[in-house]
Design an enzyme around this catalytic site. Structure first.
Site, PDB file in Angstrom:
ATOM      1  N   HIS A  95       7.097  -5.851  -1.478  1.00  0.00           N
ATOM      2  CA  HIS A  95       6.414  -6.236  -1.760  1.00  0.00           C
ATOM      3  C   HIS A  95       4.837  -6.036  -2.791  1.00  0.00           C
ATOM      4  CE1 HIS A  95       3.649  -4.793   1.700  1.00  0.00           C
ATOM      5  NE2 HIS A  95       2.814  -4.565   1.570  1.00  0.00           N
ATOM      6  N   ASP A  97       0.880  -6.539  -3.426  1.00  0.00           N
ATOM      7  CA  ASP A  97      -0.718  -7.466  -2.594  1.00  0.00           C
ATOM      8  C   ASP A  97      -0.766  -8.197  -2.741  1.00  0.00           C
ATOM      9  OD1 ASP A  97       0.216  -5.634  -0.332  1.00  0.00           O
ATOM     10  OD2 ASP A  97      -1.711  -3.808  -0.380  1.00  0.00           O
ATOM     11  N   HIS A 250       5.024  -1.576  -2.407  1.00  0.00           N
ATOM     12  CA  HIS A 250       5.121  -0.541  -1.325  1.00  0.00           C
ATOM     13  C   HIS A 250       5.869  -1.281  -0.368  1.00  0.00           C
ATOM     14  CE1 HIS A 250       1.286  -2.669  -0.663  1.00  0.00           C
ATOM     15  NE2 HIS A 250       1.639  -2.493   0.125  1.00  0.00           N
ATOM     16  N   ARG A 265      -7.223  -0.423   5.404  1.00  0.00           N
ATOM     17  CA  ARG A 265      -7.261  -0.939   4.228  1.00  0.00           C
ATOM     18  C   ARG A 265      -8.270  -1.305   4.182  1.00  0.00           C
ATOM     19  NH1 ARG A 265      -2.634  -4.490   2.885  1.00  0.00           N
ATOM     20  NH2 ARG A 265      -3.546  -5.722   2.143  1.00  0.00           N
TER      21      ARG A 265
HETATM   22  C1  SIN Z   1       0.386  -2.635   3.649  1.00  0.00           C
HETATM   23  O1  SIN Z   1       1.620  -2.856   3.598  1.00  0.00           O
HETATM   24  O2  SIN Z   1      -0.416  -2.522   2.888  1.00  0.00           O
HETATM   25  C2  SIN Z   1       0.924  -1.723   4.848  1.00  0.00           C
HETATM   26  C3  SIN Z   1       1.497  -0.120   3.774  1.00  0.00           C
HETATM   27  C4  SIN Z   1       1.750   1.156   5.203  1.00  0.00           C
HETATM   28  O3  SIN Z   1       1.234   0.606   6.095  1.00  0.00           O
HETATM   29  O4  SIN Z   1       2.068   2.315   4.866  1.00  0.00           O
END
Ligand code: SIN
Length: 275
Positions: A95, A97, A250, A265
């Site tokens: 995906h 973000d 990612h 995050r």
């Molecule tokens: C995310 O999708 O922001 C999580 C990425 C992760 O936990 O490595």
């Protein structure tokens, strides 16, 4: 500061820096590496939540994610958490973000606080490299297309995904808008052409019926998922990964059941995107 590429398509590892004390010159080098390589990995940092927020604000305004649970006392910081007794992980599929927003986020800064003894790596894929590898004829066909993105099926009131996450996600009533973006965008800073659809949030192609859109999107997803466009990061506590949401996808691997994984995050506000 040392910058070394993690693969030819995407990613750079940065060593010998402390992001709390970066000079303007070093920050400019870091920004160039971020734009050029799509994701940067900065090892061995020691950040309080205030340090994390201060570093983020050097890049852009903070875009508060409306669906993730925030860290107590820090609404700017989202928790990316899987407890030892939980099975679902956040971000466990390819995906980008915030592609469901009218103005998608510029990037995200993820900081590792607790990492399982093994597993829990994250993959990133370059949408610039994936685009470059398409034929000229196919690029021409994609150039006039607009994709529809949504958060409803992931974070909305009826979304199975959100239901599985309990109080790690919330605010389902805010998952109401869809956004339209060109299938191919130009990076707002570098101008590089990028494939801008993703398996998490893209739900269709404007003016196409669902079967046609599904066929095209599946082709693009299979193409873009090829290992030659990817890099993989093995986390240690204190590491930062910072990625450009316009130019990368990612995928957080979910292969560490029975262990806790906990990261903070911060999402950075973007600028309008266009073909
Ligand atoms: C995310 O999708 O922001 C999580 C990425 C992760 O936990 O490595």
């Amino acid at each position: 500061m040392n910058i070394s590429l993690t693969t030819n398509a995407i990613g750079a590892e940065i060593t010998d820096i402390d992001v709390r004390t970066l000079s303007d010159e070093a920050f400019a080098d870091l920004r160039s590496a971020f734009i050029e390589h799509g994701v940067i990995f900065i090892r061995d940092q020691n950040l309080s939540p205030e340090d994390h927020i201060a570093f983020a604000k050097r890049w852009a305004d903070i875009d508060i994610n409306r669906f993730f649970k925030a860290v107590d006392g820090y609404p700017e910081i989202a928790e990316v958490l899987k407890e030892a007794d939980q099975t679902g992980n956040i971000g466990g599929g390819w995906h980008t973000d915030h592609s469901y927003d009218q103005v998608p986020a510029m990037g995200s800064i993820l900081y590792a606080r607790e990492i399982p003894p093994s597993g829990g790596d994250t993959l990133w894929a370059s949408m610039g490299a994936a685009y470059d590898a398409l034929s000229d004829g196919f690029k021409e066909m994609l150039s006039g297309l607009t994709a529809v993105h949504s958060s409803r099926h992931i974070f909305g009131a009826n979304a199975q995904y959100a239901k599985e996450f309990g109080d790690r996600l919330g605010n389902a009533e805010s998952a109401t808008q869809d956004a339209e973006h060109p299938v191919v965008i130009a990076h707002p800073e570098s101008g590089r052409k990028l494939l801008y659809v993703n398996p998490g949030f893209t739900i269709g192609i404007k003016g196409w019926n669902p079967a046609e859109a599904h066929a095209l999107l599946q082709f693009l997803y299979q193409h873009a998922q090829q290992p030659m466009f990817q890099t993989r990061f093995k986390w240690r506590e204190g590491d930062i990964a910072m990625w450009d949401n316009r130019s990368t996808w990612h995928f957080a691997l979910n292969d560490y059941h029975g262990h806790r994984r906990y990261l903070h995050r911060i999402t950075l506000a973007g600028v309008p995107i266009a073909a």
